[in-house]
Design an enzyme around this catalytic site. Sequence first.
Site, PDB file in Angstrom:
ATOM      1  N   ARG A 131      38.294  45.269  49.819  1.00 29.46           N
ATOM      2  CA  ARG A 131      38.418  46.221  49.752  1.00 29.46           C
ATOM      3  C   ARG A 131      38.668  47.455  50.737  1.00 29.46           C
ATOM      4  O   ARG A 131      38.373  48.678  49.910  1.00 29.46           O
ATOM      5  CB  ARG A 131      36.728  46.076  50.454  1.00 29.46           C
ATOM      6  CG  ARG A 131      35.432  44.941  49.306  1.00 29.46           C
ATOM      7  CD  ARG A 131      34.415  45.308  50.336  1.00 29.46           C
ATOM      8  NE  ARG A 131      33.719  44.178  49.595  1.00 29.46           N
ATOM      9  CZ  ARG A 131      32.787  44.589  48.538  1.00 29.46           C
ATOM     10  NH1 ARG A 131      33.423  45.873  48.094  1.00 29.46           N
ATOM     11  NH2 ARG A 131      31.842  44.069  48.061  1.00 29.46           N
TER      12      ARG A 131
ATOM     13  N   ASP B 170      18.485  35.306  23.350  1.00 24.31           N
ATOM     14  CA  ASP B 170      18.959  36.203  22.455  1.00 24.31           C
ATOM     15  C   ASP B 170      19.753  36.632  21.097  1.00 24.31           C
ATOM     16  O   ASP B 170      19.272  35.232  20.575  1.00 24.31           O
ATOM     17  CB  ASP B 170      20.052  37.133  23.084  1.00 24.31           C
ATOM     18  CG  ASP B 170      21.479  36.345  23.393  1.00 24.31           C
ATOM     19  OD1 ASP B 170      22.466  36.278  21.909  1.00 24.31           O
ATOM     20  OD2 ASP B 170      22.293  35.919  24.258  1.00 24.31           O
TER      21      ASP B 170
ATOM     22  N   HIS C 279      37.792  42.299  53.373  1.00 27.71           N
ATOM     23  CA  HIS C 279      38.185  43.558  54.628  1.00 27.71           C
ATOM     24  C   HIS C 279      39.650  44.045  53.514  1.00 27.71           C
ATOM     25  O   HIS C 279      39.847  45.282  53.409  1.00 27.71           O
ATOM     26  CB  HIS C 279      38.319  43.095  55.862  1.00 27.71           C
ATOM     27  CG  HIS C 279      39.540  44.402  56.839  1.00 27.71           C
ATOM     28  ND1 HIS C 279      40.228  44.381  56.324  1.00 27.71           N
ATOM     29  CD2 HIS C 279      38.500  45.628  57.181  1.00 27.71           C
ATOM     30  CE1 HIS C 279      40.754  45.962  57.085  1.00 27.71           C
ATOM     31  NE2 HIS C 279      39.916  46.147  57.210  1.00 27.71           N
TER      32      HIS C 279
ATOM     33  N   TYR D  49      24.538  41.640  25.670  1.00 29.99           N
ATOM     34  CA  TYR D  49      25.044  41.032  23.734  1.00 29.99           C
ATOM     35  C   TYR D  49      24.101  40.617  22.793  1.00 29.99           C
ATOM     36  O   TYR D  49      24.044  40.636  21.723  1.00 29.99           O
ATOM     37  CB  TYR D  49      25.609  39.896  24.067  1.00 29.99           C
ATOM     38  CG  TYR D  49      27.164  39.177  24.537  1.00 29.99           C
ATOM     39  CD1 TYR D  49      27.979  39.917  24.621  1.00 29.99           C
ATOM     40  CD2 TYR D  49      27.301  38.789  26.158  1.00 29.99           C
ATOM     41  CE1 TYR D  49      28.530  40.486  25.786  1.00 29.99           C
ATOM     42  CE2 TYR D  49      28.160  38.803  27.221  1.00 29.99           C
ATOM     43  CZ  TYR D  49      29.030  39.029  26.414  1.00 29.99           C
ATOM     44  OH  TYR D  49      30.000  39.373  27.152  1.00 29.99           O
TER      45      TYR D  49
ATOM     46  N   LEU E 292      27.960  33.206  35.137  1.00 31.34           N
ATOM     47  CA  LEU E 292      27.891  32.239  34.819  1.00 31.34           C
ATOM     48  C   LEU E 292      27.511  31.316  35.947  1.00 31.34           C
ATOM     49  O   LEU E 292      26.571  29.738  35.773  1.00 31.34           O
ATOM     50  CB  LEU E 292      27.630  31.553  33.317  1.00 31.34           C
ATOM     51  CG  LEU E 292      26.962  32.603  32.445  1.00 31.34           C
ATOM     52  CD1 LEU E 292      27.668  31.774  30.794  1.00 31.34           C
ATOM     53  CD2 LEU E 292      25.529  32.720  32.115  1.00 31.34           C
TER      54      LEU E 292
END
Length: 446
Positions: A247, A380, A244, A358, A415
Site C-alpha cells: 500500500r 442471473d 504496508h 454480468y 468466488l
Amino acid sequence: MNLINSLFFKIFAGFWLLILILVAILVTLPKLEQSQPQLLDLYGIELLDKTSHALFSQITRHPERSLKEAIDKFRHPSRFKLYAMHPDGRFLNDHVPKPIRRFVIDSENISKPMMWKSHKGIVVGPISFYYNQEPLLLYAYKNLNHETNRLVLRWLLDNPGLLILITLLVSTPVCLLLAWHLTSPLRQLQKASDQIAKGQLDTQIPQQQRKDEIGELANGMDHMVLSLKNMLAGQQRLLSDISHELRSPLTRLRLALAISKKTQGESAELARIDVEADRLEQMIADLLGLARNQFQPQDIQTVQLDSLLEELLADAHFEAEQKGKQFIYTEPPAIELRAYPGLISSAIENVIRNAIKYASSTIKFDCQLTHKQIVFVIEDDGPGIPDHEIAHIFRPFYRVSEARDRESGGTGLGLAICDNAMHKHGGSVEAHNGEPGLVVTLTLPV
C-alpha cells in the site's frame, strides 16, 4: 455416528465375543476328551469280581438288611460304589448318576464287561449277580470330583447354559467398563479437535497426563495447536508487512498521479493509470481478505439471519437499479444461526455483485430453509460460463475470460473468498449454467 461402526461398540463386541469363544472351548474340550467305552482288562474283571464277592459277604453277614440297604452301605477300599439293575432296566438304587445311565446303553452284555472314563468318574460293568434267585446286573462307579477339588467348576461344566449366562453377566459390565475407559478420552479428544478445526485454538487439550498411546495422541495434538498458533502469528505478521509494503508505493503512485493531473491535466494515459491503480488496490484488499479468512481465527457467533442480510440485500437492490437492472429477492427466514457473520456476508455479497456485473437485466436471490440446512440460490440472465470451466471458477485468480474480467475490473478472488467462507462453516458452494445465465448455490448446515 452409527453405533455399530463406533470404536466403543467394536471394542465391547470384540471382548465379549472373545469371552464367549473361550467359554465354548472350555465347555467343549472336556467333552472331546471323554474316552469311548472299552473292554475291561483282566485286572478290571478281577477287581469287579472281588467287589461283587465282598458285597455278597456283607449280605451274608447281615441277612436282616435288604439288598438296597446293603448296596447303599457298601464301602470298598477302591472307593467304587455299586449299582444294581433289574433285567427290565430298573435300578435298585434311588439315585443313579448320569454316567451310569449313559454307560448302560452301550454295555449290557455280561460276557464283555467294559469301562468308560469321563471327567465325572469311572464306570465299569456289568457283571451278573443273583439275589434270592433273581438275576441282576451289577455296575461299579467311582466319582472323581472329590479328587480334583473343583466341584463348582465341574457343576458348571455339567450345565453349559448356566455357565454361559454367568459368563455374560460377569463379562458385560467388565467389557463395558473397559470399552468406556478406552473410548471416553477419545471422545474428549474428538470434541477438542472439532473446536480446533473451527478456529478455537485456545481449546484445552484433555488427557495429556496419561502415559499410554492416548496420552501421546493428546500431547501430539497440543504440539500441533502450538505450531498452528505460531504459524498464524507469523501469517498475521506477514499480512501486516504485505499490507504496508504494497500500500505504501500504491499511495505514492496515487499521489504522483494526482500531481500529474493537476500540472498536466486529464489524459487517456493518466486515466488508464488511475484505473489500474484502483484495480491493484482492490486486488490487494481482496487478497488480504482471503488470507485473513483462511488463517486468522475468528469467533463464531449466534446471528439472526434476516437481520444479517437485510442491509446487504437492500444495497444490492440499489446497485442493480443504478445499472438499469432488476434485483428480485425473497426475504430470508427469521432464524438464529451459529456462524461467522463477516464471512457469510462477504460470501453472499461477492456472488450477488458478480451476478449484477454480468446479468443482462435480472438477478434473483432465493433463500430456502430445509430440515438440516439453508440454501441460498443466486441466478442471473447473463452469458453464463463454458461447462468445462465451471469447476475452476472458485480457484483464486482464475479468469474465465481475460478481456471480460479486465473490462469489469474483476480480480478473480471474489468466488474464491466465497468458497473459503462456505467451507469454513462446513457448507459448500456450487455453480451451473441456467437457461440463460449462471446459477450459484450456497449451502450452510443449520
